[in-house]
Structure formats: structure tokens, C-alpha cells
Design a protein around this motif. Sequence first.
Motif, PDB file in Angstrom:
ATOM      1  N   PHE A 261      34.630  63.658   8.927  1.00 51.15           N
ATOM      2  CA  PHE A 261      34.872  63.996  10.727  1.00 51.15           C
ATOM      3  C   PHE A 261      34.756  65.950  10.512  1.00 51.15           C
ATOM      4  N   THR A 262      33.846  66.610  10.016  1.00 54.69           N
ATOM      5  CA  THR A 262      34.678  68.399  10.320  1.00 54.69           C
ATOM      6  C   THR A 262      32.455  69.011  10.893  1.00 54.69           C
ATOM      7  N   GLU A 263      32.946  69.893  11.046  1.00 56.73           N
ATOM      8  CA  GLU A 263      31.838  70.749  11.847  1.00 56.73           C
ATOM      9  C   GLU A 263      31.245  70.146  12.704  1.00 56.73           C
ATOM     10  N   ARG A 264      31.685  69.894  13.885  1.00 56.33           N
ATOM     11  CA  ARG A 264      31.260  69.425  15.062  1.00 56.33           C
ATOM     12  C   ARG A 264      29.483  69.819  16.043  1.00 56.33           C
ATOM     13  N   GLY A 265      29.400  70.890  15.167  1.00 56.13           N
ATOM     14  CA  GLY A 265      27.792  71.242  15.821  1.00 56.13           C
ATOM     15  C   GLY A 265      28.663  71.560  17.653  1.00 56.13           C
ATOM     16  N   ALA A 266      26.547  72.720  17.955  1.00 63.08           N
ATOM     17  CA  ALA A 266      26.875  72.637  19.429  1.00 63.08           C
ATOM     18  C   ALA A 266      26.496  71.259  20.849  1.00 63.08           C
ATOM     19  N   VAL A 267      27.244  71.810  21.438  1.00 61.11           N
ATOM     20  CA  VAL A 267      26.486  69.944  22.315  1.00 61.11           C
ATOM     21  C   VAL A 267      24.995  70.539  22.577  1.00 61.11           C
ATOM     22  N   THR A 268      24.584  69.347  22.762  1.00 60.06           N
ATOM     23  CA  THR A 268      23.278  69.642  23.476  1.00 60.06           C
ATOM     24  C   THR A 268      23.083  68.775  24.274  1.00 60.06           C
ATOM     25  N   LYS A 269      23.402  67.762  24.570  1.00 59.68           N
ATOM     26  CA  LYS A 269      23.018  66.462  25.661  1.00 59.68           C
ATOM     27  C   LYS A 269      24.731  65.967  25.897  1.00 59.68           C
ATOM     28  N   MET A 270      24.075  65.172  27.524  1.00 53.87           N
ATOM     29  CA  MET A 270      25.246  65.103  28.615  1.00 53.87           C
ATOM     30  C   MET A 270      25.021  63.620  28.786  1.00 53.87           C
ATOM     31  N   ARG A 271      25.564  62.616  28.731  1.00 52.03           N
ATOM     32  CA  ARG A 271      25.695  61.143  29.353  1.00 52.03           C
ATOM     33  C   ARG A 271      26.307  60.676  29.965  1.00 52.03           C
TER      34      ARG A 271
END
Length: 454
Positions: A261-271
Motif C-alpha cells: 500500500f504505497t503511492e496513494r495518488g490524488a483524491v478524485t471522488k467523494m462518496r
Amino acid sequence: MSPKPLTLDGRHLEGGGQLLRLAISLSALTHVPLHIFSIRANRAPARKGGSSQAAAAGGLKPAHLAAVEWLARATRAETTGMVKGSRELEFRPLRRGEYLPERKKQNKAGEGGVGGRVWRDIYDTDGDGERLVRRETEILLESPGSVCLILQAVLPYLLFHSSDTAPISAGTASVEDQGTTTSSSVPLRITINGGTNVSKSPSIEYISQVLIPLLVEKVGIPPIATRVIKRGWSSGRADVGAVQFDLTPFPSGYKLSKFHFTERGAVTKMRVSILASDLSSRNTLREKVTEKLLARRPDVEIHFPVEEVTKNGARLYLLIVAETSHGYRLARDCLWERKSNASMLETVACTVTKDLEEELRRGGCVDEYMQDQLVVFQALAEGRSVVDSGEDMHATLHTKTARWVAEQSLGLRFDERGTCSGCAFEVGEDFLDRRKTEREVEETAADLECLGIA
């Protein structure tokens, strides 16, 4: 010779139900006998009036007992202390090839064997005759204890257990006749009664929207379908619900691969999931949450997978899940257990969005409530698994407890960063035999190191 049980102090670290759940789960899977004392002793509150003595609030509660009883039936375990309120438990699952004697009924002290069928076979009739399509089981609870915590206790067994490890009953035609085994090729359905939205426990929304997607997409477990048959609440008037889970276990001989579990990335969605007392409260909370999310992240997509009216002023729940470009999910939630009004809706919306932003600021791939739930899969996997929890995010007490239980049960070690080389558990293996062989090899190596040249 019967193996010596692993003895654990239930007061260690978190000293609550999680220690018990994980220890019993690993005992059922590995067939290593277990003895726990001072169960949930850290959960006993102080008596009123300033007394230093603790009230008898620890021990096995109905939800813990339900999970232990099901695992005892599934493994045909010999038990002592398997009763409500017990602070000490002995759990001895039968190993592969062991014959079951005539089982005596459990007495009031929780002693004896646990019989009865665990799985019910469901057949489909076609032109070629009957075909086994799935096996079903259920865990019944008469109070709204957390469905999700019961699932936490039994899920490793459901996924990694093989029919090859089942004990054989004397006088039965086959292991299959017992109804206590699972087939690697047959889907399983387990229905758990209890609470879906309970204080101090993960909600069914968190399980279905965060835990299960991460386990399936990032850890590599088989898909799990979730269906809420009826909601169960600890707030308002206590109400018992039920949830159905469908899954297919790993095949015999399978080893779970390591995961990173590495390199999370950018937040694209919210649920955003909202359970509110009435339509007006639901709409108001939706507007407030949307406004706060867009104020911080104007370009984020916002989805509303769950919107329900509870028809009870003391039942308000909000979950916000952030999904990233690399498929990770982090969440924050709030279960409001008092009468709600307009000011409370503002408080809930503000608290959850603020807490989620603080979690995202750390940059980790999991939130603090996911940490401890990944430990068992790190421990069972083959190779070194890594979970990035973000900057300034130390292991929670629950996570430290889970790691300690895994270390004691499986003979491995977690480092300061929370990584470990798993035990490479193989579905269907005799874990006790493997441990015995490993110890013999270690002892032989030690003896060789001590031999001089005279």
C-alpha cells in the motif's frame, strides 16, 4: 501428544475485544490451541463512588460469544469458559485426521465439545441431477452487537480454511457428512444478525465501501458481496438487524501474495452516505456536506451511494469516503446517538469533513481505522507486505495489539514501520506440523553452531 496451548494475557495493550477476536480467528485457522485469561479486562469501568475496584463489565459479551461459538462449531473445538461474562477461555480446535469422540453437551461453565452442523448445502437440480451451488450458515445474535466485528473474527477462517483440514468424526461415512467443512470451489453465504450501525464499531457502510474494496482490489482476496437485509441500531430503541455476505474461499494450496500500500495518488471522488431521521434532515445534511467538500476540493466528484430515512430522531449517521486515482479509499464517519436538530447537522457535517481532511493531509494509503484490519492479511501472506499510513501517523493501540497477537500466534515479527514477512500460510496445510519441523531445523542449526573442531 496434544500440543501446548498458546497463552495470552487479555489485558495486553488495547486489552479489549479485538485481541480476543484475532486470537480465536488464528487459532481456528492454524489449529494451535489457545488459552486467554483476563478477557477484555481493560474494558471494565471503575465503580461509582471512586472505588479502585473494577466492575464486572469485562469478559465475553454476546457478540464475542457468538463469534467464538461459531468458530468452535466449525472446528469442532473443545472449550472451557465459553459462556457470557467469562474472563477466561480455552479453545482447542481438532486437527486434520483427528477422530471426534462422542461429544458431551456443553455445561454451564462452557466446558465440553460443540457439535451440530455449521453449513447447509444448497443444491440446484438440472438435467444431470443435483449440483451443489453454495453452502450457507448463520450467526444469530439477539442484541445489536456489531455485525462487522463478528465478520472481522470469522473472515480469515472463511477465506483460508480448506476441507482438507477438517477433523473426521468416528462412525461417519465422510468428512462431508458433518456439514462442518467448506469446499474451495463452492461459494459460501454467511448471514450475521446484530447491529449494522453501532457505536464504537465500524458500520456496514464502512465495511462495504472501504474495507472490502481494499481487500479485494489491493490485497487480492476473492470478491465479497454484501446485502443489508435489515438495519440494526444501538441508538434510539435497540434494534437487531441482519447482513448477508457471499464469498468464495481460496482454493486448497493457495498462498496469499505480499501486497504494498504505497503511492496513494490524488483524491478524485467523494462518496457520501447519509442516514437521517427524515427527508428534510437528509437534504440539509447533504447540502452542508457538499458545500464543505467543494470548498476544499472544487474539482472533486461527489457521489451519494446511500441515502436513507431512519424515521428516528436519535439515528443519524454520516460516512464520507475519499477515493484516490490509485484506487485507495480513506474515510471518516459519525454516528450521532442523540436527538438531532439543525445545529447538530452542522456539527456532524463540519466534524466529519474536517477529520477526513486531516486524515488526507497525512498522505497515507489507509485511514487509522483500517490499519489494524490489514494486520492479519500481512501476517498470513507470503513475503513482506507494506502499508503506508502517512506522515506523523503512528500505529494505533488497536494496530499494536493486532500485531502482537499475530506475532505470538504465528511466530513472526513486525518492524517499527509496521511491515513484516508473513508466514506464507498455505490453504489446507497442517500448520502445527510445519511449526514443529521449523523448530527442529532451528535446533539442529543451533547444535551445529556449537560444535567445535576439538
